[in-house]
Design a protein around this motif. Structure first.
Motif, PDB file in Angstrom:
ATOM      1  N   LYS A  74       0.809  -1.369  -0.149  1.00  0.00           N
ATOM      2  CA  LYS A  74       0.026   0.064  -0.089  1.00  0.00           C
ATOM      3  C   LYS A  74       0.794   1.122  -0.070  1.00  0.00           C
ATOM      4  N   VAL A  75       1.977   1.142   0.866  1.00  0.00           N
ATOM      5  CA  VAL A  75       2.942   2.298   0.729  1.00  0.00           C
ATOM      6  C   VAL A  75       3.434   2.792  -0.707  1.00  0.00           C
ATOM      7  N   LEU A  76       4.024   1.501  -1.295  1.00  0.00           N
ATOM      8  CA  LEU A  76       4.489   1.632  -2.537  1.00  0.00           C
ATOM      9  C   LEU A  76       3.570   2.083  -3.675  1.00  0.00           C
ATOM     10  N   ALA A  77       2.367   1.573  -3.648  1.00  0.00           N
ATOM     11  CA  ALA A  77       1.240   2.107  -4.250  1.00  0.00           C
ATOM     12  C   ALA A  77       0.976   3.423  -4.180  1.00  0.00           C
ATOM     13  N   ALA A  78       0.825   4.031  -2.849  1.00  0.00           N
ATOM     14  CA  ALA A  78       0.739   5.482  -2.692  1.00  0.00           C
ATOM     15  C   ALA A  78       1.852   6.067  -3.190  1.00  0.00           C
ATOM     16  N   LYS A  79       3.076   5.781  -2.998  1.00  0.00           N
ATOM     17  CA  LYS A  79       4.265   6.375  -3.536  1.00  0.00           C
ATOM     18  C   LYS A  79       4.346   6.629  -5.044  1.00  0.00           C
ATOM     19  N   GLN A  80       3.632   5.513  -5.583  1.00  0.00           N
ATOM     20  CA  GLN A  80       3.674   5.474  -7.057  1.00  0.00           C
ATOM     21  C   GLN A  80       2.608   6.422  -7.718  1.00  0.00           C
ATOM     22  N   GLY A  81       1.617   6.406  -6.784  1.00  0.00           N
ATOM     23  CA  GLY A  81       0.426   7.440  -7.145  1.00  0.00           C
ATOM     24  C   GLY A  81       0.912   8.861  -7.083  1.00  0.00           C
ATOM     25  N   VAL A  86       3.015  13.863  -9.957  1.00  0.00           N
ATOM     26  CA  VAL A  86       4.086  14.918 -10.130  1.00  0.00           C
ATOM     27  C   VAL A  86       4.380  14.845 -11.432  1.00  0.00           C
ATOM     28  N   LEU A  87       4.817  13.726 -12.015  1.00  0.00           N
ATOM     29  CA  LEU A  87       4.848  13.657 -13.411  1.00  0.00           C
ATOM     30  C   LEU A  87       3.857  13.983 -14.411  1.00  0.00           C
ATOM     31  N   ASP A  88       2.530  13.860 -14.021  1.00  0.00           N
ATOM     32  CA  ASP A  88       1.520  14.404 -14.846  1.00  0.00           C
ATOM     33  C   ASP A  88       1.445  15.898 -14.895  1.00  0.00           C
TER      34      ASP A  88
END
Length: 197
Positions: A74-81, A86-88
């Motif tokens: 969940k932490v990884l998914a949140a970080k990726q989100g 940021v990239l968008d």
């Protein structure tokens, strides 16, 4: 007859003594078997208890490991989100630049991707309409500096932004989306270092 009674009495006494000895021996043997059975039952009970404790500990460990894995996922998914957002936003910021800054950025990209060959450069219809005066000369100058030549096509391409280089039927997609997609992992790593260092 008295001798016979005495003999009979003696035989009965001996039989009674032998029977008592046998009973005593049987009781001792029964006590021994009972004691061994109790010891075996205690050992079996202890073994079952130890096995049960080990299974409970193993189960707790698996549950804790599963919870930790879910938390990390969940932490990884949140970080990726967050990184994706940021990239968008960075992409939207570049796409929405004012014309002067936008076309200057495209010239810097062109310096990187232009080849020492004769070719054409395609822009979107919207970019062709808002292109600053004298831009064609700057494009030709950059191409000449690399040993080639480029002409701006008057045909607008169905692209959002950036440009497409065409050399003898081979095209190089230099749109901002293509650049972002190509560098996505590298950009994601940089954003992660900045945000989550």
């Amino acid at each position: 007859m008295a001798g016979l009674d005495k003999m009979k009495s003696q035989i009965l006494d001996e039989a009674k003594a032998a029977a008592e000895a046998k009973i005593s021996e049987a009781k001792a043997k029964a006590e021994e078997i009972l004691s061994e059975a109790k010891a075996a039952a205690k050992e079996k009970s202890d073994s079952i208890s130890r096995k049960s404790e080990a299974e409970v500990a193993n189960y707790k460990e698996r549950i804790a490991s599963s919870i930790d894995l879910q938390r990390r996922t969940k932490v990884l998914a949140a970080k990726q989100g967050v990184i994706g957002e940021v990239l968008d936003k960075a992409y939207a910021s570049l796409s929405g630049m004012e014309a002067e800054g936008y076309f200057d950025m495209l010239l810097k990209m062109l310096e990187k991707y232009v080849l020492p060959q004769d070719g054409e450069i395609y822009f979107s219809s919207a970019d062709l309409k808002r292109m600053p005066g004298g831009y064609d000369a700057k494009v030709k100058e950059i191409a000449a500096g690399k040993g080639g030549s480029l002409t701006i096509s008057g045909e607008g391409r169905n692209i959002e932004n950036g440009f497409v280089l065409a050399y003898g039927g081979i095209e190089e997609n230099c749109t901002l989306r293509a650049m972002f997609d190509e560098k996505k992992e590298e950009l994601s790593d940089k954003v992660q270092k900045v945000l989550f260092a």
